[in-house]
Enzyme design. Structure first.
Site, PDB file in Angstrom:
ATOM      1  N   ASP A 177     -43.810-125.402 -18.384  1.00 13.12           N
ATOM      2  CA  ASP A 177     -43.785-125.504 -16.919  1.00 13.12           C
ATOM      3  C   ASP A 177     -44.346-126.882 -16.576  1.00 13.12           C
ATOM      4  O   ASP A 177     -44.835-127.605 -17.457  1.00 13.12           O
ATOM      5  CB  ASP A 177     -44.664-124.397 -16.305  1.00 13.12           C
ATOM      6  CG  ASP A 177     -44.686-124.446 -14.782  1.00 13.12           C
ATOM      7  OD1 ASP A 177     -43.629-124.718 -14.187  1.00 13.12           O
ATOM      8  OD2 ASP A 177     -45.769-124.244 -14.178  1.00 13.12           O
ATOM      9  N   SER A 178     -44.331-127.209 -15.290  1.00  9.14           N
ATOM     10  CA  SER A 178     -44.955-128.462 -14.874  1.00  9.14           C
ATOM     11  C   SER A 178     -46.485-128.346 -14.924  1.00  9.14           C
ATOM     12  O   SER A 178     -47.173-129.349 -15.039  1.00  9.14           O
ATOM     13  CB  SER A 178     -44.516-128.802 -13.455  1.00  9.14           C
ATOM     14  OG  SER A 178     -44.917-127.771 -12.570  1.00  9.14           O
ATOM     15  N   TYR A 214     -42.678-130.756  -9.975  1.00  6.52           N
ATOM     16  CA  TYR A 214     -41.243-130.929 -10.229  1.00  6.52           C
ATOM     17  C   TYR A 214     -40.423-130.641  -8.960  1.00  6.52           C
ATOM     18  O   TYR A 214     -39.324-131.140  -8.799  1.00  6.52           O
ATOM     19  CB  TYR A 214     -40.784-129.939 -11.308  1.00  6.52           C
ATOM     20  CG  TYR A 214     -41.009-130.373 -12.740  1.00  6.52           C
ATOM     21  CD1 TYR A 214     -41.850-131.422 -13.075  1.00  6.52           C
ATOM     22  CD2 TYR A 214     -40.356-129.697 -13.777  1.00  6.52           C
ATOM     23  CE1 TYR A 214     -42.044-131.794 -14.397  1.00  6.52           C
ATOM     24  CE2 TYR A 214     -40.535-130.067 -15.102  1.00  6.52           C
ATOM     25  CZ  TYR A 214     -41.386-131.113 -15.406  1.00  6.52           C
ATOM     26  OH  TYR A 214     -41.559-131.472 -16.720  1.00  6.52           O
ATOM     27  N   CYS A 232     -40.343-122.114 -15.590  1.00  7.80           N
ATOM     28  CA  CYS A 232     -40.293-122.989 -14.426  1.00  7.80           C
ATOM     29  C   CYS A 232     -38.946-122.775 -13.740  1.00  7.80           C
ATOM     30  O   CYS A 232     -37.895-123.015 -14.342  1.00  7.80           O
ATOM     31  CB  CYS A 232     -40.426-124.431 -14.906  1.00  7.80           C
ATOM     32  SG  CYS A 232     -40.106-125.656 -13.633  1.00  7.80           S
ATOM     33  N   GLU A 249     -52.593-125.860  -7.917  1.00  5.65           N
ATOM     34  CA  GLU A 249     -53.111-126.776  -8.937  1.00  5.65           C
ATOM     35  C   GLU A 249     -54.499-127.306  -8.544  1.00  5.65           C
ATOM     36  O   GLU A 249     -55.263-127.734  -9.391  1.00  5.65           O
ATOM     37  CB  GLU A 249     -52.134-127.933  -9.181  1.00  5.65           C
ATOM     38  CG  GLU A 249     -50.834-127.523  -9.883  1.00  5.65           C
ATOM     39  CD  GLU A 249     -50.988-127.259 -11.388  1.00  5.65           C
ATOM     40  OE1 GLU A 249     -51.924-127.804 -12.012  1.00  5.65           O
ATOM     41  OE2 GLU A 249     -50.172-126.481 -11.938  1.00  5.65           O
ATOM     42  N   CYS A 258     -40.929-119.352  -7.827  1.00  6.65           N
ATOM     43  CA  CYS A 258     -41.657-120.432  -8.516  1.00  6.65           C
ATOM     44  C   CYS A 258     -42.765-119.736  -9.284  1.00  6.65           C
ATOM     45  O   CYS A 258     -43.472-118.889  -8.720  1.00  6.65           O
ATOM     46  CB  CYS A 258     -42.236-121.413  -7.504  1.00  6.65           C
ATOM     47  SG  CYS A 258     -43.405-122.593  -8.223  1.00  6.65           S
ATOM     48  N   HIS A 266     -45.581-120.637 -10.248  1.00  6.58           N
ATOM     49  CA  HIS A 266     -46.933-120.827  -9.717  1.00  6.58           C
ATOM     50  C   HIS A 266     -47.314-119.746  -8.696  1.00  6.58           C
ATOM     51  O   HIS A 266     -48.473-119.353  -8.608  1.00  6.58           O
ATOM     52  CB  HIS A 266     -47.034-122.177  -8.998  1.00  6.58           C
ATOM     53  CG  HIS A 266     -47.291-123.351  -9.887  1.00  6.58           C
ATOM     54  ND1 HIS A 266     -46.308-123.941 -10.637  1.00  6.58           N
ATOM     55  CD2 HIS A 266     -48.424-124.054 -10.133  1.00  6.58           C
ATOM     56  CE1 HIS A 266     -46.820-124.971 -11.287  1.00  6.58           C
ATOM     57  NE2 HIS A 266     -48.100-125.056 -11.008  1.00  6.58           N
TER      58      HIS A 266
HETATM   59  N1  LIG Z   1     -43.687-123.707 -11.524  1.00  2.00           N
HETATM   60  C1  LIG Z   1     -42.489-124.425 -11.335  1.00  2.00           C
HETATM   61  C2  LIG Z   1     -42.576-125.854 -10.905  1.00  2.00           C
HETATM   62  C3  LIG Z   1     -43.341-126.154  -9.674  1.00  2.00           C
HETATM   63  C4  LIG Z   1     -43.456-127.629  -9.396  1.00  2.00           C
HETATM   64  O1  LIG Z   1     -43.899-128.371 -10.271  1.00  2.00           O
HETATM   65  O2  LIG Z   1     -43.097-128.022  -8.281  1.00  2.00           O
HETATM   66  C5  LIG Z   1     -41.389-123.583 -10.757  1.00  2.00           C
HETATM   67  O3  LIG Z   1     -41.323-122.423 -11.106  1.00  2.00           O
HETATM   68  O4  LIG Z   1     -40.565-124.037 -10.001  1.00  2.00           O
END
Ligand SMILES: N[C@H](CCC(=O)O)C(=O)O
Length: 281
Positions: free
Chosen positions: A13-14, A45, A76, A154, A186, A188
């Site tokens: 993931d990012s 990302y 991600c 984050e 997402c 996150h």
């Molecule tokens: N966690 C990631 C990336 C989030 C990001 O870096 O913007 C996703 O599921 O999209």
């Protein structure tokens, strides 16, 4: 047992979003060894272009194939939405799973009025909408881009009242449509579960694609004869940014302080569109 069965599953993931998938792997596939990579130097990302995301994903897949992973899970949504099709063609011998299709399948099983919260890039790609409509053409889908969530998560501001305010604003248009299902589009966002539970009526089902992608991974490993039956190795963690920062942040979700390595990837040529998140209130 074949050497490849013992090989780790690569998960990336990012940032800390993919830990939600890692936790599902621990729960559903406790015998598997895992290599977790977080591209923290190039995060987020979700405000980047398709070309950049594909280039980043290539760096990660090259790094992972050098470490002989037997499968990769893109933990991600942004990478899954924008890069999965391309890199599957470029790495034909590597099973690569994305989170969008498993998430769409789970959503369609649950409801007919589906809300998607995701990064701006994932929303713009309309990948969820397409995947859902391929399975159920009459399901209604509403998407909301949530650019502030990743920087807030984050920064470890999950319980900050500001985060709740932002979440309320993002959810408003979806609740106005009477959604019956909400997808964490997402990885996150699953970390914000306590916030969402407070804001959503009980009638709205929350879908975490992490659960379904791990179920899909298990099926694929069985099909390929790649399930590990040996003792798993401790999870390896590597980031492209600050390892100590990742250790500090991830501890709360892992229940232990991971040892984290560092890899140097090419710096992005374009800076992501900055997302301003005001300081704590
Ligand atoms: N966690 C990631 C990336 C989030 C990001 O870096 O913007 C996703 O599921 O999209």
């Amino acid at each position: 047992m074949r050497e490849s069965q013992r090989s780790p599953i690569g998960v990336f993931d990012s940032g800390v979003g993919g830990l939600t998938v890692l936790r599902e792997l621990y729960r559903q596939l406790p015998d598997e060894s895992i290599l977790y990579f977080a591209d923290t130097a190039r995060l987020p990302y979700g405000t980047r272009s398709k070309g950049e995301i594909i280039a980043f994903v290539r760096d990660i897949l090259d790094w992972m194939t050098e470490r002989r992973v037997k499968m990769v899970i893109m933990a991600c949504n942004t990478s899954s939405a924008l890069a999965l099709d391309e890199v599957r063609q470029e790495y034909p011998d590597l099973p690569i799973l994305g989170v969008i299709l498993p998430g769409a399948k789970a959503a369609v099983r649950q409801g007919k009025r589906i809300g998607i919260i995701a990064t701006p890039a994932t929303v713009a790609s309309r990948a969820y909408e397409r995947a859902i409509h391929e399975i159920d053409p009459v399901a209604r889908v509403w998407q909301v881009p949530c650019p502030e969530f990743v920087p807030l998560i984050e920064a470890n501001r999950i319980f900050d009242p500001y985060t709740t305010r932002v979440a309320k604003e993002y959810l408003e248009p979806l609740l106005a449509e009477n959604i019956d299902t909400l997808v964490y589009g997402c990885t996150h966002y699953r970390h914000l579960a306590p916030v969402f539970r407070d804001l959503l009526p009980d009638s709205v089902q929350l879908i975490d694609p992490a659960r379904s992608v791990v179920r899909a991974a298990e099926k694929e490993l069985e099909l390929l004869g790649l399930k590990n039956t040996d003792r798993p190795l401790p999870t390896g963690f590597t980031v492209s940014g600050d390892p100590e920062a990742f250790t500090r942040l991830s501890k709360q979700w892992l229940g232990y302080s991971p040892r984290v390595g560092k890899v140097y990837f090419p710096a992005p040529t374009v800076l992501p569109v900055p997302v301003e998140v005001p300081v704590s209130s």
